[in-house]
Motif scaffolding. Structure first.
Motif, PDB file in Angstrom:
ATOM      1  N   GLY A  46     -83.416  -9.607  -0.590  1.00 32.47           N
ATOM      2  CA  GLY A  46     -83.058 -11.028  -0.554  1.00 32.47           C
ATOM      3  C   GLY A  46     -83.135 -11.603   0.848  1.00 32.47           C
ATOM      4  O   GLY A  46     -83.598 -12.724   1.052  1.00 32.47           O
TER       5      GLY A  46
ATOM      6  N   ASP B  49     -78.162  -9.764  -5.461  1.00 35.22           N
ATOM      7  CA  ASP B  49     -78.253 -10.136  -4.057  1.00 35.22           C
ATOM      8  C   ASP B  49     -76.854 -10.193  -3.450  1.00 35.22           C
ATOM      9  O   ASP B  49     -75.864 -10.257  -4.159  1.00 35.22           O
ATOM     10  CB  ASP B  49     -78.948 -11.502  -3.925  1.00 35.22           C
ATOM     11  CG  ASP B  49     -79.347 -11.820  -2.511  1.00 35.22           C
ATOM     12  OD1 ASP B  49     -79.790 -10.909  -1.792  1.00 35.22           O
ATOM     13  OD2 ASP B  49     -79.199 -12.985  -2.103  1.00 35.22           O
TER      14      ASP B  49
ATOM     15  N   PHE C  75     -83.126 -13.733  -7.807  1.00 35.09           N
ATOM     16  CA  PHE C  75     -82.009 -13.244  -7.015  1.00 35.09           C
ATOM     17  C   PHE C  75     -80.728 -13.925  -7.459  1.00 35.09           C
ATOM     18  O   PHE C  75     -80.702 -15.149  -7.613  1.00 35.09           O
ATOM     19  CB  PHE C  75     -82.245 -13.522  -5.525  1.00 35.09           C
ATOM     20  CG  PHE C  75     -83.375 -12.738  -4.937  1.00 35.09           C
ATOM     21  CD1 PHE C  75     -83.180 -11.440  -4.491  1.00 35.09           C
ATOM     22  CD2 PHE C  75     -84.632 -13.297  -4.825  1.00 35.09           C
ATOM     23  CE1 PHE C  75     -84.220 -10.717  -3.939  1.00 35.09           C
ATOM     24  CE2 PHE C  75     -85.687 -12.583  -4.278  1.00 35.09           C
ATOM     25  CZ  PHE C  75     -85.483 -11.281  -3.829  1.00 35.09           C
TER      26      PHE C  75
END
Length: 116
Positions: free
Chosen positions: A68, A61, A26
């Motif tokens: 996330g 993200d 992420f």
């Protein structure tokens, strides 16, 4: 050159159903810390020897990004290591390839999960 973070994220149900080893990374393409960590992450992934292929998904993200949030990601980059859809390790803002390598080692130690 590392591929960019993708804004096309899978659903949490799809991630939970993924077979084998998966690394969810992420971050954001504009994030300087994420950019600086790409060499470390790439080196660790390239050096990882595991039974079977290792899936690596780079997920963009940010606010309103459900995947996330479902993993509780707060800082970038965050790597979530999954075995059969279950989290076995996590690295937040890796400072060395060793941190990532140690997390990837959990893939060999994770018990197999079989859906009923």
């Amino acid at each position: 050159m590392s591929p960019p973070y993708s804004s096309d994220e899978p659903s949490r149900a799809a991630v939970d159903a993924m077979a084998g080893g998966t690394v969810l990374e992420f971050g954001a393409n504009w994030c300087g810390i994420c950019q600086a960590a790409q060499g470390i992450i790439g080196d660790a992934l390239a050096a990882h020897a595991a039974p079977g292929p290792l899936r690596h998904l780079k997920i963009e993200d940010g606010r309103g990004r459900p995947l996330g949030r479902s993993f509780g990601v707060k800082l970038w980059p965050t790597l979530v290591v999954l075995q059969e859809g279950r989290e076995v390790a996590r690295v937040v803002r890796p400072g060395s390839a060793r941190e990532v390598t140690d997390a990837l080692a959990a893939l060999g130690n994770a018990p197999a999960h079989h859906a009923p």
